[in-house]
Write a protein that holds these residues in place. Structure first.
Motif, PDB file in Angstrom:
ATOM      1  N   GLY A 136      53.889  53.660 -30.911  1.00  0.00           N
ATOM      2  CA  GLY A 136      52.767  52.751 -31.096  1.00  0.00           C
ATOM      3  C   GLY A 136      51.455  53.483 -30.921  1.00  0.00           C
ATOM      4  N   PRO A 137      50.364  52.723 -30.940  1.00  0.00           N
ATOM      5  CA  PRO A 137      49.051  53.361 -30.797  1.00  0.00           C
ATOM      6  C   PRO A 137      48.868  53.942 -29.394  1.00  0.00           C
ATOM      7  N   LEU A 138      48.087  54.995 -29.303  1.00  0.00           N
ATOM      8  CA  LEU A 138      47.813  55.599 -28.001  1.00  0.00           C
ATOM      9  C   LEU A 138      47.020  54.629 -27.136  1.00  0.00           C
ATOM     10  N   PRO A 139      47.211  54.673 -25.833  1.00  0.00           N
ATOM     11  CA  PRO A 139      46.464  53.769 -24.960  1.00  0.00           C
ATOM     12  C   PRO A 139      44.983  54.125 -24.993  1.00  0.00           C
ATOM     13  N   ASN A 140      44.143  53.126 -24.715  1.00  0.00           N
ATOM     14  CA  ASN A 140      42.719  53.411 -24.627  1.00  0.00           C
ATOM     15  C   ASN A 140      42.079  52.570 -23.529  1.00  0.00           C
ATOM     16  N   VAL A 141      40.888  52.977 -23.145  1.00  0.00           N
ATOM     17  CA  VAL A 141      40.185  52.333 -22.034  1.00  0.00           C
ATOM     18  C   VAL A 141      39.804  50.900 -22.392  1.00  0.00           C
ATOM     19  N   GLU A 142      39.456  50.653 -23.654  1.00  0.00           N
ATOM     20  CA  GLU A 142      39.073  49.303 -24.073  1.00  0.00           C
ATOM     21  C   GLU A 142      40.178  48.285 -23.789  1.00  0.00           C
ATOM     22  N   HIS A 143      41.424  48.641 -24.094  1.00  0.00           N
ATOM     23  CA  HIS A 143      42.537  47.721 -23.823  1.00  0.00           C
ATOM     24  C   HIS A 143      42.709  47.495 -22.331  1.00  0.00           C
ATOM     25  N   ALA A 144      42.500  48.519 -21.532  1.00  0.00           N
ATOM     26  CA  ALA A 144      42.631  48.377 -20.080  1.00  0.00           C
ATOM     27  C   ALA A 144      41.544  47.460 -19.519  1.00  0.00           C
ATOM     28  N   VAL A 145      40.302  47.647 -19.965  1.00  0.00           N
ATOM     29  CA  VAL A 145      39.197  46.795 -19.489  1.00  0.00           C
ATOM     30  C   VAL A 145      39.423  45.358 -19.951  1.00  0.00           C
ATOM     31  N   GLU A 146      39.827  45.172 -21.201  1.00  0.00           N
ATOM     32  CA  GLU A 146      40.077  43.817 -21.719  1.00  0.00           C
ATOM     33  C   GLU A 146      41.187  43.129 -20.937  1.00  0.00           C
ATOM     34  N   ALA A 147      42.250  43.845 -20.592  1.00  0.00           N
ATOM     35  CA  ALA A 147      43.337  43.257 -19.804  1.00  0.00           C
ATOM     36  C   ALA A 147      42.857  42.850 -18.414  1.00  0.00           C
ATOM     37  N   ALA A 148      41.999  43.654 -17.808  1.00  0.00           N
ATOM     38  CA  ALA A 148      41.468  43.318 -16.486  1.00  0.00           C
ATOM     39  C   ALA A 148      40.554  42.101 -16.562  1.00  0.00           C
ATOM     40  N   LEU A 149      39.732  42.019 -17.596  1.00  0.00           N
ATOM     41  CA  LEU A 149      38.851  40.853 -17.768  1.00  0.00           C
ATOM     42  C   LEU A 149      39.667  39.588 -18.007  1.00  0.00           C
ATOM     43  N   ALA A 150      40.680  39.686 -18.848  1.00  0.00           N
ATOM     44  CA  ALA A 150      41.508  38.526 -19.174  1.00  0.00           C
ATOM     45  C   ALA A 150      42.309  38.041 -17.964  1.00  0.00           C
ATOM     46  N   ALA A 151      42.632  38.926 -17.044  1.00  0.00           N
ATOM     47  CA  ALA A 151      43.416  38.548 -15.868  1.00  0.00           C
ATOM     48  C   ALA A 151      42.696  37.514 -15.012  1.00  0.00           C
ATOM     49  N   HIS A 152      41.361  37.487 -15.089  1.00  0.00           N
ATOM     50  CA  HIS A 152      40.600  36.546 -14.264  1.00  0.00           C
ATOM     51  C   HIS A 152      39.630  35.710 -15.095  1.00  0.00           C
ATOM     52  N   GLY A 153      39.620  35.876 -16.388  1.00  0.00           N
ATOM     53  CA  GLY A 153      38.682  35.124 -17.229  1.00  0.00           C
ATOM     54  C   GLY A 153      37.244  35.555 -17.002  1.00  0.00           C
ATOM     55  N   ALA A 154      37.029  36.816 -16.669  1.00  0.00           N
ATOM     56  CA  ALA A 154      35.690  37.321 -16.347  1.00  0.00           C
ATOM     57  C   ALA A 154      34.998  37.835 -17.609  1.00  0.00           C
ATOM     58  N   THR A 155      33.689  38.085 -17.492  1.00  0.00           N
ATOM     59  CA  THR A 155      32.925  38.648 -18.610  1.00  0.00           C
ATOM     60  C   THR A 155      32.565  40.103 -18.370  1.00  0.00           C
ATOM     61  N   ARG A 156      32.636  40.556 -17.111  1.00  0.00           N
ATOM     62  CA  ARG A 156      32.337  41.954 -16.808  1.00  0.00           C
ATOM     63  C   ARG A 156      33.048  42.369 -15.530  1.00  0.00           C
ATOM     64  N   LEU A 157      33.217  43.675 -15.408  1.00  0.00           N
ATOM     65  CA  LEU A 157      33.739  44.277 -14.186  1.00  0.00           C
ATOM     66  C   LEU A 157      32.629  45.095 -13.567  1.00  0.00           C
ATOM     67  N   THR A 158      32.520  45.041 -12.268  1.00  0.00           N
ATOM     68  CA  THR A 158      31.564  45.895 -11.567  1.00  0.00           C
ATOM     69  C   THR A 158      32.340  46.808 -10.626  1.00  0.00           C
ATOM     70  N   ASP A 159      31.698  47.893 -10.222  1.00  0.00           N
ATOM     71  CA  ASP A 159      32.332  48.895  -9.359  1.00  0.00           C
ATOM     72  C   ASP A 159      33.692  49.288  -9.942  1.00  0.00           C
ATOM     73  N   VAL A 160      33.660  49.812 -11.170  1.00  0.00           N
ATOM     74  CA  VAL A 160      34.861  50.050 -11.963  1.00  0.00           C
ATOM     75  C   VAL A 160      35.396  51.462 -11.740  1.00  0.00           C
ATOM     76  N   ARG A 161      36.700  51.560 -11.683  1.00  0.00           N
ATOM     77  CA  ARG A 161      37.380  52.849 -11.615  1.00  0.00           C
ATOM     78  C   ARG A 161      38.388  52.899 -12.759  1.00  0.00           C
ATOM     79  N   ILE A 162      38.344  53.960 -13.555  1.00  0.00           N
ATOM     80  CA  ILE A 162      39.261  54.154 -14.667  1.00  0.00           C
ATOM     81  C   ILE A 162      40.261  55.243 -14.278  1.00  0.00           C
ATOM     82  N   LEU A 163      41.545  54.929 -14.396  1.00  0.00           N
ATOM     83  CA  LEU A 163      42.617  55.855 -14.039  1.00  0.00           C
ATOM     84  C   LEU A 163      43.438  56.192 -15.275  1.00  0.00           C
ATOM     85  N   TYR A 164      44.049  57.366 -15.265  1.00  0.00           N
ATOM     86  CA  TYR A 164      45.025  57.746 -16.272  1.00  0.00           C
ATOM     87  C   TYR A 164      46.337  57.943 -15.538  1.00  0.00           C
ATOM     88  N   ARG A 165      47.375  57.290 -16.028  1.00  0.00           N
ATOM     89  CA  ARG A 165      48.667  57.330 -15.356  1.00  0.00           C
ATOM     90  C   ARG A 165      49.742  57.726 -16.372  1.00  0.00           C
TER      91      ARG A 165
END
Length: 117
Positions: free
Chosen positions: A68-97
Motif C-alpha cells: 500500500g501507500p507509504l505512511p505519512n505525517v498527514e495521516h497520523a495527524v488526521e487520525a489523532a484529530l479524529a480520535a477526539h473530534g479536534a481541529t488542532r493539536l498543540t505541543d505535538v511530537r512526531i515519531l517514526y516507528r
C-alpha cells in the motif's frame, strides 16, 4: 514427533523471535499541527488544554516491500484529530516507528501525539 524435531522447532521459533527488530525515534516537535483549515485568529488564540491524543499512519511490509501507500505525517495527524473530534493539536511530537522480521514482514508508522483542542 521426536525429541530432536521438537528441539529444532523450539530453536527455530526462538531465533525467529530474536530476529525481529524494531525501533522508534522522534522526528520532530511542533507547537501546532492540523490538517483542517484554520484562520490566523484561531491560531493566535490560546488553545484550551485538551486530552493527550495519539494517531498513527501505518503501512504493513510483506517480505521487504510496503503493501500500500507509504505512511505519512498527514495521516497520523488526521487520525489523532479524529480520535477526539479536534481541529488542532498543540505541543505535538512526531515519531517514526518500525517493526520488522527480516524476509517475513513488519510494519512502519508515523505517529502524531499532542494535546487536542
Amino acid at each position: 514427533m521426536g525429541r530432536a524435531a521438537l528441539t529444532v522447532r523450539a530453536a527455530s521459533v526462538l531465533l525467529l523471535a530474536l530476529a525481529g527488530s524494531g525501533c522508534e525515534f522522534t522526528m520532530g516537535h511542533f507547537a501546532v499541527a492540523t490538517t483542517r483549515p484554520l484562520d490566523a485568529a484561531a491560531l493566535a488564540a490560546p488553545a484550551p488544554g485538551g486530552p493527550r491524543v495519539r494517531g498513527a499512519g501505518c503501512t504493513p511490509i510483506i517480505v521487504a516491500f510496503p503493501r500500500g501507500p507509504l505512511p505519512n505525517v498527514e495521516h497520523a495527524v488526521e487520525a489523532a484529530l479524529a480520535a477526539h473530534g479536534a481541529t488542532r493539536l498543540t505541543d505535538v511530537r512526531i515519531l517514526y516507528r518500525i517493526w520488522y522480521i527480516p524476509f517475513l514482514g513488519g510494519r512502519v508508522c508515523y505517529v502524531a501525539e499532542g494535546d487536542a483542542s
